[in-house]
Motif scaffolding. Structure first.
Motif, PDB file in Angstrom:
ATOM      1  N   THR A   1      53.151  20.845 -13.755  1.00  0.00           N
ATOM      2  CA  THR A   1      52.444  19.704 -14.341  1.00  0.00           C
ATOM      3  C   THR A   1      53.439  18.776 -15.058  1.00  0.00           C
ATOM      4  OG1 THR A   1      50.508  21.092 -14.587  1.00  0.00           O
ATOM      5  CG2 THR A   1      50.545  19.081 -15.888  1.00  0.00           C
TER       6      THR A   1
ATOM      7  N   GLY B   1      42.932  19.293 -11.866  1.00  0.00           N
ATOM      8  CA  GLY B   1      42.956  17.886 -12.259  1.00  0.00           C
ATOM      9  C   GLY B   1      43.292  17.611 -13.706  1.00  0.00           C
ATOM     10  N   ALA B   2      43.584  18.635 -14.496  1.00  0.00           N
ATOM     11  CA  ALA B   2      43.821  18.412 -15.929  1.00  0.00           C
ATOM     12  C   ALA B   2      45.069  17.558 -16.165  1.00  0.00           C
ATOM     13  CB  ALA B   2      43.967  19.744 -16.644  1.00  0.00           C
ATOM     14  N   GLY B   3      46.052  17.704 -15.307  1.00  0.00           N
ATOM     15  CA  GLY B   3      47.298  16.954 -15.464  1.00  0.00           C
ATOM     16  C   GLY B   3      47.062  15.458 -15.396  1.00  0.00           C
TER      17      GLY B   3
ATOM     18  N   ASN C   1      53.237  26.282 -11.754  1.00  0.00           N
ATOM     19  CA  ASN C   1      52.874  26.662 -13.137  1.00  0.00           C
ATOM     20  C   ASN C   1      52.778  28.181 -13.259  1.00  0.00           C
ATOM     21  OD1 ASN C   1      52.654  23.977 -13.791  1.00  0.00           O
ATOM     22  ND2 ASN C   1      50.428  23.899 -13.766  1.00  0.00           N
TER      23      ASN C   1
ATOM     24  N   ALA D   1      44.700  21.322 -19.855  1.00  0.00           N
ATOM     25  CA  ALA D   1      43.955  22.580 -19.677  1.00  0.00           C
ATOM     26  C   ALA D   1      44.344  23.179 -18.327  1.00  0.00           C
ATOM     27  CB  ALA D   1      42.463  22.291 -19.702  1.00  0.00           C
ATOM     28  N   ALA D   2      44.175  24.503 -18.200  1.00  0.00           N
ATOM     29  CA  ALA D   2      44.619  25.150 -16.965  1.00  0.00           C
ATOM     30  C   ALA D   2      43.535  25.101 -15.892  1.00  0.00           C
ATOM     31  CB  ALA D   2      45.016  26.588 -17.276  1.00  0.00           C
ATOM     32  N   ILE D   3      43.025  23.895 -15.642  1.00  0.00           N
ATOM     33  CA  ILE D   3      41.930  23.737 -14.676  1.00  0.00           C
ATOM     34  C   ILE D   3      42.291  22.615 -13.689  1.00  0.00           C
ATOM     35  CG2 ILE D   3      40.090  24.550 -16.196  1.00  0.00           C
ATOM     36  CD1 ILE D   3      39.502  21.623 -16.877  1.00  0.00           C
TER      37      ILE D   3
ATOM     38  N   ASP E   1      47.965  18.970  -6.879  1.00  0.00           N
ATOM     39  CA  ASP E   1      47.538  19.993  -7.844  1.00  0.00           C
ATOM     40  C   ASP E   1      47.790  21.397  -7.277  1.00  0.00           C
ATOM     41  OD1 ASP E   1      46.510  20.946 -10.174  1.00  0.00           O
ATOM     42  OD2 ASP E   1      44.470  20.203  -9.902  1.00  0.00           O
TER      43      ASP E   1
ATOM     44  N   ARG F   1      51.522  22.032  -7.831  1.00  0.00           N
ATOM     45  CA  ARG F   1      51.956  22.161  -9.229  1.00  0.00           C
ATOM     46  C   ARG F   1      51.343  23.392  -9.893  1.00  0.00           C
ATOM     47  NH1 ARG F   1      48.425  17.281  -9.849  1.00  0.00           N
ATOM     48  NH2 ARG F   1      46.901  17.758 -11.449  1.00  0.00           N
ATOM     49  N   THR F   2      50.109  23.741  -9.514  1.00  0.00           N
ATOM     50  CA  THR F   2      49.510  24.944 -10.110  1.00  0.00           C
ATOM     51  C   THR F   2      50.277  26.194  -9.665  1.00  0.00           C
ATOM     52  OG1 THR F   2      47.386  23.819 -10.047  1.00  0.00           O
ATOM     53  CG2 THR F   2      47.325  26.167 -10.508  1.00  0.00           C
TER      54      THR F   2
ATOM     55  N   CYS G   1      43.780  25.767  -7.599  1.00  0.00           N
ATOM     56  CA  CYS G   1      44.265  24.687  -8.478  1.00  0.00           C
ATOM     57  C   CYS G   1      43.944  24.969  -9.935  1.00  0.00           C
ATOM     58  CB  CYS G   1      43.663  23.329  -8.113  1.00  0.00           C
ATOM     59  SG  CYS G   1      44.207  22.725  -6.539  1.00  0.00           S
ATOM     60  N   SER G   2      43.919  26.227 -10.318  1.00  0.00           N
ATOM     61  CA  SER G   2      43.631  26.525 -11.719  1.00  0.00           C
ATOM     62  C   SER G   2      44.462  27.722 -12.192  1.00  0.00           C
ATOM     63  CB  SER G   2      42.135  26.817 -11.887  1.00  0.00           C
ATOM     64  OG  SER G   2      41.911  27.407 -13.147  1.00  0.00           O
ATOM     65  N   SER G   3      45.356  27.457 -13.156  1.00  0.00           N
ATOM     66  CA  SER G   3      46.170  28.556 -13.687  1.00  0.00           C
ATOM     67  C   SER G   3      45.286  29.560 -14.403  1.00  0.00           C
ATOM     68  CB  SER G   3      47.185  28.066 -14.718  1.00  0.00           C
ATOM     69  OG  SER G   3      47.995  27.096 -14.221  1.00  0.00           O
TER      70      SER G   3
HETATM   71  N1  ASP Z   1      45.636  22.455 -12.290  1.00  0.00           N
HETATM   72  C1  ASP Z   1      46.748  22.738 -13.141  1.00  0.00           C
HETATM   73  C2  ASP Z   1      46.686  24.168 -13.627  1.00  0.00           C
HETATM   74  O1  ASP Z   1      45.631  24.727 -13.721  1.00  0.00           O
HETATM   75  C3  ASP Z   1      46.851  21.796 -14.310  1.00  0.00           C
HETATM   76  C4  ASP Z   1      47.110  20.405 -13.789  1.00  0.00           C
HETATM   77  O2  ASP Z   1      46.167  19.690 -13.459  1.00  0.00           O
HETATM   78  O3  ASP Z   1      48.277  20.016 -13.675  1.00  0.00           O
HETATM   79  O4  ASP Z   1      47.713  24.744 -13.913  1.00  0.00           O
END
Ligand code: ASP
Length: 388
Positions: free
Chosen positions: A290, A333-335, A371, A329-331, A364, A367-368, A251-253
């Protein structure tokens, strides 16, 4: 490392998480170590890659051309992604007959000014320590341009950055070889910790997000690969699978960045200076998944609260969803955090975020993956459409 092993890791992870939840929680440390190793590589890689890419491009004009094309592709694909999401949510009318459990969620608001200011570092070492990739990219781009401007010994400087990049890639390949076991542990722990009941009440909402993501990822993005480059998009998907599965499990880009760079250079064979520039920027700026998620969530919550949205409000949601995605942020839950930008823009109560927070982690993952897939697609198109 073969992507089929990553698949095996995911399937075994799901089975273990389901049937042996206690064991899954015990082996969580393996996934945590894998994640830490990936994160450890991100900032050195970004610094070396971006500065080196600008020098390798060789001129400000070339950078401007490639930069403009890349950023235009990012925004174009994100807008389409939002429209796809709106289409799905409106089609499924998910608030129809649903019971919602409200959850507490502490809302933090971000204004548009905060968003713009967040691009600029005041102390670049702090940006590095905080892992603020966008600010690091901003600084390294300026340094790269300044090196070109100084213009002395460019070959030696370029050799230095390329050498460091090769060193980083050796480290990346070592960590990437641990992917099957890493995703096994991450997925089994995720399955062991999640209950199925929360999905029932939010079923149509979840389906709208996942359906939109699958449509964008499996139909629209492959279509533009074909239209722009005439290459077979499914070969690109096949080669990208391991990066997409890492995105799905972490879940982190940004944690996936080392893997997606390795995939683009080693497997898809894209030009190094394109990958070095397009992917780090894409990891933080380009978030198809996201953007789609934020728009769908806003429309869903509005309909649960009985707010009738007009055409203008749909337009504002589309625009702010893209901005909120860029700002995220690419982490993990950031969305969810930047969603307040979208909600405030059209007057949807911010407590509404509490309705959807329970399924955020699950969504997440999808979507990640989108992304990261969006970044790889743009890197592929930019590589094929620009001259070496
Ligand atoms: N987790 C997503 C990412 O790292 C960002 C988001 O929370 O949507 O790309």
């Amino acid at each position: 490392m073969k992507s089929s092993w990553v698949f095996v890791g995911i399937i075994l992870g799901i089975l273990t998480g389901f049937f042996l939840p206690e064991f899954s929680k015990k082996i969580k440390i393996i996934g945590d170590i894998f994640l830490l190793l990936l994160k450890m590589l991100v900032l050195p890689l970004v610094i070396v890659a971006i500065t080196g890419a600008i020098i390798n491009l060789g001129s400000f004009d070339k950078l401007k051309k490639i930069g403009t094309f890349t950023v235009s592709m990012y925004f174009f694909t994100m807008f389409v992604s939002v429209i796809v999401g709106i289409f799905f949510i409106v089609l499924l009318d998910p608030s129809d007959g649903m019971k919602v459990v409200k959850n507490e969620f502490n809302v933090s608001t971000k204004t548009f000014d905060d968003f713009i200011l967040s691009f600029f570092p005041s102390n670049v070492f702090k940006s590095i320590v905080d892992g603020n990739i966008l600010q690091v990219i901003f600084f390294c781009t300026l340094v790269g341009i300044a090196i070109l401007k100084v213009g002395r010994e460019i070959e030696k400087v370029s050799y230095f950055f390329n050498y460091l990049f090769d060193v980083m890639m050796v480290l990346v390949r070592w960590v990437v070889s641990l992917t099957p076991i890493g995703v096994f542990s991450l997925i089994s722990n995720m399955v062991a910790n999640s209950g199925l009941d929360v999905f029932v009440s939010l079923f149509k909402y979840v389906i709208s997000v996942v359906g939109g993501i699958l449509f964008q990822g499996l139909f629209f993005l492959p279509l533009i690969i074909f239209l722009f480059t005439k290459h077979n998009p499914f070969v690109v998907i096949k080669n990208s699978i391991s990066a997409l599965l890492v995105a799905f499990s972490t879940c982190s880009s940004s944690a996936t960045l080392p893997v997606s760079m390795e995939v683009c250079i080693d497997k898809i064979k894209l030009r190094k200076e394109i990958v070095d520039f397009v992917l780090p920027l894409g990891a933080t700026v380009n978030m198809n998944g996201t953007a789609l998620y934020e728009a769908v969530a806003a429309i869903f919550v509005a309909s649960v609260f009985g707010i009738d949205l007009n055409f203008y409000q749909y337009f504002v949601i589309s625009l702010t969803a893209v901005l909120a995605a860029v700002g995220a942020a690419a982490i993990p839950g950031a969305g969810l955090v930047t969603m307040s930008i979208v909600f405030s823009a059209v007057g949807i109560p911010l407590e509404g975020i509490g309705l959807i927070v329970v399924v955020d982690r699950f969504l997440d993952m999808f979507r990640t993956a989108l992304n990261v897939w969006g970044d790889i697609v743009v890197a592929f198109i930019v590589d094929k459409r620009t001259n070496p």
